[in-house]
Design a protein around this motif. Sequence first.
Motif, PDB file in Angstrom:
ATOM      1  N   ASN A 109       0.807  -1.226   0.000  1.00 50.77           N
ATOM      2  CA  ASN A 109       0.000   0.000   0.000  1.00 50.77           C
ATOM      3  C   ASN A 109       0.842   1.279   0.000  1.00 50.77           C
ATOM      4  O   ASN A 109       0.500   2.256   0.649  1.00 50.77           O
ATOM      5  CB  ASN A 109      -0.990   0.008   1.174  1.00 50.77           C
ATOM      6  N   HIS A 110       1.937   1.235  -0.681  1.00 48.56           N
ATOM      7  CA  HIS A 110       2.693   2.444  -1.024  1.00 48.56           C
ATOM      8  C   HIS A 110       3.086   3.308   0.180  1.00 48.56           C
ATOM      9  O   HIS A 110       2.686   4.451   0.298  1.00 48.56           O
ATOM     10  CB  HIS A 110       1.894   3.309  -2.017  1.00 48.56           C
ATOM     11  N   PRO A 111       3.888   2.777   1.097  1.00 49.28           N
ATOM     12  CA  PRO A 111       4.375   3.643   2.176  1.00 49.28           C
ATOM     13  C   PRO A 111       5.281   4.734   1.603  1.00 49.28           C
ATOM     14  O   PRO A 111       6.033   4.500   0.654  1.00 49.28           O
ATOM     15  CB  PRO A 111       5.146   2.690   3.083  1.00 49.28           C
ATOM     16  N   SER A 112       5.190   5.910   2.180  1.00 56.49           N
ATOM     17  CA  SER A 112       6.007   7.032   1.715  1.00 56.49           C
ATOM     18  C   SER A 112       7.157   7.341   2.656  1.00 56.49           C
ATOM     19  O   SER A 112       8.051   8.116   2.315  1.00 56.49           O
ATOM     20  CB  SER A 112       5.141   8.281   1.551  1.00 56.49           C
ATOM     21  N   GLN A 113       7.145   6.735   3.841  1.00 60.13           N
ATOM     22  CA  GLN A 113       8.225   6.987   4.793  1.00 60.13           C
ATOM     23  C   GLN A 113       8.490   5.736   5.610  1.00 60.13           C
ATOM     24  O   GLN A 113       7.562   5.003   5.980  1.00 60.13           O
ATOM     25  CB  GLN A 113       7.879   8.152   5.726  1.00 60.13           C
ATOM     26  N   PHE A 114       9.801   5.508   5.866  1.00 61.29           N
ATOM     27  CA  PHE A 114      10.233   4.355   6.639  1.00 61.29           C
ATOM     28  C   PHE A 114      11.099   4.865   7.790  1.00 61.29           C
ATOM     29  O   PHE A 114      12.026   5.673   7.570  1.00 61.29           O
ATOM     30  CB  PHE A 114      11.064   3.396   5.792  1.00 61.29           C
ATOM     31  N   THR A 115      10.842   4.414   8.988  1.00 58.33           N
ATOM     32  CA  THR A 115      11.672   4.763  10.134  1.00 58.33           C
ATOM     33  C   THR A 115      11.947   3.512  10.948  1.00 58.33           C
ATOM     34  O   THR A 115      11.237   2.499  10.836  1.00 58.33           O
ATOM     35  CB  THR A 115      11.016   5.825  11.034  1.00 58.33           C
ATOM     36  N   ALA A 116      12.985   3.569  11.769  1.00 52.11           N
ATOM     37  CA  ALA A 116      13.337   2.428  12.617  1.00 52.11           C
ATOM     38  C   ALA A 116      13.987   2.935  13.885  1.00 52.11           C
ATOM     39  O   ALA A 116      14.730   3.932  13.877  1.00 52.11           O
ATOM     40  CB  ALA A 116      14.272   1.473  11.881  1.00 52.11           C
ATOM     41  N   THR A 117      13.707   2.278  14.986  1.00 50.97           N
ATOM     42  CA  THR A 117      14.371   2.555  16.259  1.00 50.97           C
ATOM     43  C   THR A 117      15.028   1.280  16.751  1.00 50.97           C
ATOM     44  O   THR A 117      14.598   0.167  16.429  1.00 50.97           O
ATOM     45  CB  THR A 117      13.364   3.058  17.313  1.00 50.97           C
ATOM     46  N   GLY A 118      16.091   1.463  17.537  1.00 47.49           N
ATOM     47  CA  GLY A 118      16.772   0.310  18.115  1.00 47.49           C
ATOM     48  C   GLY A 118      17.736  -0.389  17.197  1.00 47.49           C
ATOM     49  O   GLY A 118      18.203  -1.488  17.518  1.00 47.49           O
ATOM     50  N   LEU A 119      18.043   0.195  16.037  1.00 46.33           N
ATOM     51  CA  LEU A 119      18.991  -0.451  15.127  1.00 46.33           C
ATOM     52  C   LEU A 119      20.377  -0.547  15.766  1.00 46.33           C
ATOM     53  O   LEU A 119      20.777   0.334  16.550  1.00 46.33           O
ATOM     54  CB  LEU A 119      19.100   0.339  13.824  1.00 46.33           C
ATOM     55  N   PRO A 120      21.148  -1.582  15.451  1.00 41.36           N
ATOM     56  CA  PRO A 120      22.527  -1.661  15.948  1.00 41.36           C
ATOM     57  C   PRO A 120      23.337  -0.458  15.466  1.00 41.36           C
ATOM     58  O   PRO A 120      23.129   0.035  14.349  1.00 41.36           O
ATOM     59  CB  PRO A 120      23.058  -2.957  15.323  1.00 41.36           C
ATOM     60  N   PRO A 121      24.250   0.049  16.276  1.00 39.22           N
ATOM     61  CA  PRO A 121      25.089   1.168  15.815  1.00 39.22           C
ATOM     62  C   PRO A 121      25.871   0.767  14.574  1.00 39.22           C
ATOM     63  O   PRO A 121      26.360  -0.355  14.462  1.00 39.22           O
ATOM     64  CB  PRO A 121      26.015   1.443  17.005  1.00 39.22           C
ATOM     65  N   GLY A 122      25.946   1.704  13.627  1.00 38.53           N
ATOM     66  CA  GLY A 122      26.601   1.427  12.355  1.00 38.53           C
ATOM     67  C   GLY A 122      25.641   1.034  11.264  1.00 38.53           C
ATOM     68  O   GLY A 122      26.033   0.909  10.105  1.00 38.53           O
ATOM     69  N   VAL A 123      24.346   0.843  11.625  1.00 44.06           N
ATOM     70  CA  VAL A 123      23.323   0.442  10.663  1.00 44.06           C
ATOM     71  C   VAL A 123      22.264   1.539  10.603  1.00 44.06           C
ATOM     72  O   VAL A 123      21.843   2.073  11.633  1.00 44.06           O
ATOM     73  CB  VAL A 123      22.671  -0.898  11.063  1.00 44.06           C
ATOM     74  N   VAL A 124      21.809   1.894   9.399  1.00 46.53           N
ATOM     75  CA  VAL A 124      20.828   2.966   9.209  1.00 46.53           C
ATOM     76  C   VAL A 124      19.735   2.482   8.260  1.00 46.53           C
ATOM     77  O   VAL A 124      19.889   1.481   7.560  1.00 46.53           O
ATOM     78  CB  VAL A 124      21.493   4.243   8.639  1.00 46.53           C
ATOM     79  N   ILE A 125      18.597   3.227   8.259  1.00 41.46           N
ATOM     80  CA  ILE A 125      17.508   2.942   7.341  1.00 41.46           C
ATOM     81  C   ILE A 125      17.302   4.143   6.433  1.00 41.46           C
ATOM     82  O   ILE A 125      17.385   5.298   6.873  1.00 41.46           O
ATOM     83  CB  ILE A 125      16.196   2.608   8.107  1.00 41.46           C
TER      84      ILE A 125
END
Length: 556
Positions: A109-125
């Motif tokens: 259904n066509h998300p327009s934004q992606f966010t994440a919390t708690g990712l390991p340091p050194g990893v991004v979204i």
Amino acid sequence: QGRTLVLNARVTAPAGASISYAWQRGEEDLSDGERISGSKDKTLKITEIGTPESETYTCRVTMTVDGQSATLPHGDTEVTVLEPPSLAAPVFADRYVGEPVSYPVIASNHPSQFTATGLPPGVVINKQTGLISGSPIAAKLVQGENVAYRVTITVSNAAGKDSKSADWKILPLPAGLAGSYHGLVAREGSLNRGLGGSFKLSVQPSASFSGQLTLGAKKHAFTGKLEVAGNGTLAEATITIRRGSALADLNLVFSLHPATGGLSGTVSFNGSEESSQITARRSPWSKVEKPDAYVGTYNAALQPQLPPEVLAGIYPEGEGYAILKITATGVATWSGRLADGSAITCSTNLVQGGQVTLHSLSYKNTASVQGWSTLSSPGKNLDGTLDWVKLNIENPGKERTYQEGFPRHPMTVVGGVYTPPPGGELLPALAPTSSNAQITFVCDGALEPFTQSFSLTPGGKVTMPMNDTKLKLQLNAKTGIYNGSFTLTEPDPTSLLEVKPKVTRGASFSGALIQRLGRGAGYSLVPRLPARAGEKTTQTPLFSGSASLTKAVSDN
């Protein structure tokens, strides 16, 4: 979804013309009803729009002038009715620190934004694409236990959002990777003028690293981040070392093998096929693992392995000596002298397998000696193989030792731990009598071999009898190093007189006691006799020969 759709047909017509409109959805003609209005007007409205009404909309416009009509489509408008996005449950596989990550977030259904919390340091979204990428730099430890990161991903669009959570365990950097590495760069003409080089690398638990690459006399610092293989058996790196616009960049590539502590790699000029091999090993020492079995001072002879039928003066023919000190933290420091009198200086680390490198430059960076040696334990012997070269350079100035240089040739390292015996013997079976030791000098092309006896006490005191060569010798019992001088007085070979005048040559020597060999290994530097009238022996070339200190040989 549930909002009102408003579409406008924008039409320009000449004065006096009449315009009619007919809206279509796909192939269907629309009619006004409970939710639809303006189906025959320039503005179409559909209230409480739903997902099935995602479709292509167009308006057929008819213009009538003086009884003549023409119909044209206004143009397609693609309408998508958004529902709140639906996020697929994330599943994260275990990853090592330093292992590259590329995880696409899956949602409908066509998300327009992606966010994440708690990712390991050194990893991004990526907020626009939802790609999770990078390399973890740390495992999560709670009271010393490795636990998972709790990662929550949220996707959203104008209609709403969806969130889901999952555990992601990051494994520490594989054992045997973090630490310091020390090694050598192979000799190669264009990269290091055939002088070789050294390599040092420090790897952190985060997989980041820094190091220093030495090519000949030039040092190059570098930094980067390891890329760890998924099975943890290998780590790799590729680095470009910038050297400014005037010099070509260096390409540095290496691999680490945690099972063996080994490092292999190459360095090359950017765009060049020629490269130098790099070999290094990890230094494993820490507060837990200490190099106690190797700590000490080692004296070793550097024995030349010269080609057969060597002409005098081409290669230094004496024995050099090396002093290697290993500290309680595994630091390895070399000193000593090569057979032409040039100093050995090198600081490195003892690495896995009891190995240690040596790379030392001399003669204003126109000569080098390098190679690997190994310490055995508990025997504490020191053995290895080095090679030594001196370049032929223009305008050597007042240099007297091998002005034209000499080809690369191997030397064997033979020695062992040196322990000054308190009140004991410096040499095996040293008789407690006078003239119990002797030193022998051999220098092809510069002097006739001769031996001089003297008295040596266990404490290292030397008593030298009167002798024709005025030989002087000092010995440091604490280090085992000896040195001295002697004088040769001979007829001047350049004189045409029947009774030739005498010329005097002052020679020097140095060496070290090698308890493993039961003797002292050293070299002498003897001036060549004058080759032309008026030439002084203080200016003639110096030849290298041996200066071996042993116990006295009985006449019987």
